[in-house]
Scaffold this active site. Sequence first.
Site, short mmCIF file in Angstrom:
data_model
loop_
_atom_site.label_atom_id
_atom_site.label_comp_id
_atom_site.label_asym_id
_atom_site.label_seq_id
_atom_site.Cartn_x
_atom_site.Cartn_y
_atom_site.Cartn_z
N GLU A 48 -76.82 7.97 -69.72
CA GLU A 48 -76.66 6.61 -70.27
C GLU A 48 -75.27 6.16 -69.65
O GLU A 48 -74.22 6.83 -69.94
CB GLU A 48 -76.34 6.65 -71.74
CG GLU A 48 -75.57 5.59 -72.18
CD GLU A 48 -75.26 5.62 -73.90
OE1 GLU A 48 -74.39 4.93 -74.22
OE2 GLU A 48 -75.81 6.34 -74.52
N ARG A 52 -68.65 -0.04 -69.96
CA ARG A 52 -67.09 -0.13 -70.49
C ARG A 52 -66.04 -0.12 -69.02
O ARG A 52 -65.02 -0.19 -69.29
CB ARG A 52 -66.90 1.08 -71.34
CG ARG A 52 -67.79 1.03 -72.49
CD ARG A 52 -67.09 2.37 -73.28
NE ARG A 52 -68.04 2.89 -74.26
CZ ARG A 52 -68.15 3.94 -75.19
NH1 ARG A 52 -66.62 4.64 -75.01
NH2 ARG A 52 -69.00 4.00 -75.99
N LYS A 135 -80.07 4.69 -82.79
CA LYS A 135 -78.80 5.62 -82.40
C LYS A 135 -78.17 5.48 -83.63
O LYS A 135 -77.84 4.45 -84.49
CB LYS A 135 -77.93 5.10 -81.23
CG LYS A 135 -76.80 5.54 -81.20
CD LYS A 135 -75.91 4.49 -80.11
CE LYS A 135 -74.71 5.13 -79.76
NZ LYS A 135 -74.12 4.34 -78.65
#
Length: 214
Positions: A48, A52, A135
């Site tokens: 993943e 950001r 999640k």
Amino acid sequence: MITPLQASVDSEKLCHMAPIIPVLVVEDASIARPLAEALIAGGLPVLEVTLRTAAALDVIREMAQVEGGVVGAGTLLTPSDVQAAVQAGARFGVAPGATDRLLDACEAADLPLLPGAATASEAMALLERGYTVQKFFPAEANGGAPALKAIGAPIPQVRFCPTGGVSLKNAGDYLGLSNVLCCGGSWVAPKDLVAKGDWKAIEDLAREAAHLPR
């Protein structure tokens, strides 16, 4: 157009590939390939890459070309994030929460999504839409494994990938729960080792994580 049910089926398959999904914040696309190669060689093929950093999409493009890996985009917040991630080669998405606009965009783009839930109500709302794999975020801040176990008692239909504060020390607490498929963690690619380009050490950390019992 992917359905929520199919998205959950696809997400579950990814979660079964390894007990830990590395959560990666990468500032420099030039190290994307060796980082991915080290993690995959260590037994963690599902990666993943969080959106950001300014380099994140380039990192996804590079990692998507590494044999044996499945690269996804994390921190999806908007429909434009979804489109950019898909164009970069992301094969799945991860979000810290969930909105109708984001879910609509992922479904329209055929992008399997791990949508975030922090409460029983959020998990129920996603389940109502058809998402049975979610999640749990931020895991430790929301009570950790005991909280997730408690949520699982009345909502056993939903299984989770807890992320946020998960470490080698506490990962086993989560992986031992019946409603946990795998965990997301950043400790397998610490900033200091990435900065030094110590890919052997990162491969060793990945191998240790890949052998966690579940």
